[in-house]
Design a protein around this motif. Sequence first.
Motif, PDB file in Angstrom:
ATOM      1  N   LEU A  60      58.271  41.199  12.516  1.00 24.84           N
ATOM      2  CA  LEU A  60      59.020  40.440  13.071  1.00 24.84           C
ATOM      3  C   LEU A  60      59.146  39.749  13.260  1.00 24.84           C
ATOM      4  O   LEU A  60      57.983  39.334  14.670  1.00 24.84           O
ATOM      5  N   ASP A  61      59.908  38.626  13.333  1.00 21.76           N
ATOM      6  CA  ASP A  61      59.242  37.427  14.295  1.00 21.76           C
ATOM      7  C   ASP A  61      60.229  35.517  13.915  1.00 21.76           C
ATOM      8  O   ASP A  61      61.704  36.127  12.251  1.00 21.76           O
TER       9      ASP A  61
ATOM     10  N   VAL B 174      64.375  33.168   3.722  1.00 25.67           N
ATOM     11  CA  VAL B 174      65.712  33.692   3.629  1.00 25.67           C
ATOM     12  C   VAL B 174      66.757  33.287   2.994  1.00 25.67           C
ATOM     13  O   VAL B 174      68.324  34.213   2.756  1.00 25.67           O
ATOM     14  N   ALA B 175      66.892  32.050   2.190  1.00 23.22           N
ATOM     15  CA  ALA B 175      67.836  32.069   1.738  1.00 23.22           C
ATOM     16  C   ALA B 175      67.971  32.384   0.171  1.00 23.22           C
ATOM     17  O   ALA B 175      69.042  33.138  -0.390  1.00 23.22           O
TER      18      ALA B 175
ATOM     19  N   ILE C  55      63.251  37.231  10.922  1.00 18.06           N
ATOM     20  CA  ILE C  55      62.626  37.892   8.905  1.00 18.06           C
ATOM     21  C   ILE C  55      61.657  38.664   9.714  1.00 18.06           C
ATOM     22  O   ILE C  55      60.940  39.329  10.660  1.00 18.06           O
ATOM     23  N   LEU C  56      61.594  39.930   8.773  1.00 20.58           N
ATOM     24  CA  LEU C  56      61.085  40.808   8.753  1.00 20.58           C
ATOM     25  C   LEU C  56      59.722  40.938   7.688  1.00 20.58           C
ATOM     26  O   LEU C  56      60.307  40.788   6.138  1.00 20.58           O
ATOM     27  N   ARG C  57      59.263  41.580   7.809  1.00 17.54           N
ATOM     28  CA  ARG C  57      57.743  41.091   6.151  1.00 17.54           C
ATOM     29  C   ARG C  57      57.574  42.662   6.688  1.00 17.54           C
ATOM     30  O   ARG C  57      56.875  43.506   7.603  1.00 17.54           O
ATOM     31  N   GLU C  58      56.717  42.980   5.307  1.00 15.23           N
ATOM     32  CA  GLU C  58      56.470  43.202   4.597  1.00 15.23           C
ATOM     33  C   GLU C  58      55.217  44.090   3.789  1.00 15.23           C
ATOM     34  O   GLU C  58      55.606  43.038   3.083  1.00 15.23           O
TER      35      GLU C  58
ATOM     36  N   VAL D 127      58.020  38.236   3.358  1.00 16.63           N
ATOM     37  CA  VAL D 127      59.482  38.621   4.104  1.00 16.63           C
ATOM     38  C   VAL D 127      60.585  39.319   2.725  1.00 16.63           C
ATOM     39  O   VAL D 127      60.947  39.211   1.675  1.00 16.63           O
ATOM     40  N   VAL D 128      60.946  40.292   3.629  1.00 18.38           N
ATOM     41  CA  VAL D 128      61.916  41.316   2.226  1.00 18.38           C
ATOM     42  C   VAL D 128      63.483  41.837   3.285  1.00 18.38           C
ATOM     43  O   VAL D 128      64.003  42.454   2.894  1.00 18.38           O
TER      44      VAL D 128
END
Length: 283
Positions: free
Chosen positions: A144-145, A155-156, A182-185, A189-190
């Motif tokens: 998370l960041d 994001v868009a 934002i959340l990354r996996e 970015v998901v």
Amino acid sequence: MNPETIDLVAFDEHHLDGAVLLSREAGWPHRREDWAMLLTLSHGFVALQGDVVVGTAMLTPFGDNCATVNMVIVAASMRGRGLGRKLMDAALHACGARECRLTATADGLPLYEKLGFNATHEIRQHQGIPAPLPADAANDAIELDWVGSENFPAVAALDLEAQGMDRRPLLRLLAEAGRMVILREAGRVVGYAALRPFGRGEVIGPVVANTLEQAQSLMSFLIASRPGAFLRVDTAEWPELSPWLSARGLVGVGGGIVMDRNATGRQPPGPAKPFALASQALG
């Protein structure tokens, strides 16, 4: 001037103070800043009795294909005269052939059904001052960041996939007014979530993620960033999220019915895409 004469005019900055008074009469929490942000994005319509604002409606276009209707309010003293219908007719004329969405209160539901809107799903509103969050189990796959300008295209794109309309102007305003995470996996970015001032406190939303766990992680991050703050979340995923939000001190206080007109056949976001609409993102 005949005191019974009602003029329907374009909404501009001179009407903001009257609109705030009208929304307060209706029990809505919107500040002048919330109305002003919406006006930046929208075609607004005001019903005036002399210089007094007695009705409002906003049509917010998102590209050429979609729009939302927001802030349809009629003063208590003016109800039953067809004013709501006139305001909606003006908004729908501005909408044109676009798909049009709104969130209905119980009072507004019969009018919107007559105008060709169909109910798609229910949202639930939660608000309060959250209790301190318990320590969540670490998930090394999730990162998370806070959002920077370099993350905005991702994001868009996520928002477009979840909502089916291009809301980049709205997302920019939300980022300017507040913050986004934002959340990354696996480095991708998901998911994302927004937090901004609204009403008597702050509102979390939109929230877009692929799984319920991701949505909870995003909201937990934002809740933890604002200890002691009054927060609001509106969610369509209430069967799963309402118990989770209530356990954190954000109690259920009502909701509304999301409706659609001139739908394209695309299904609204469902359980595979948990999301929370920030006061319907607009009002």
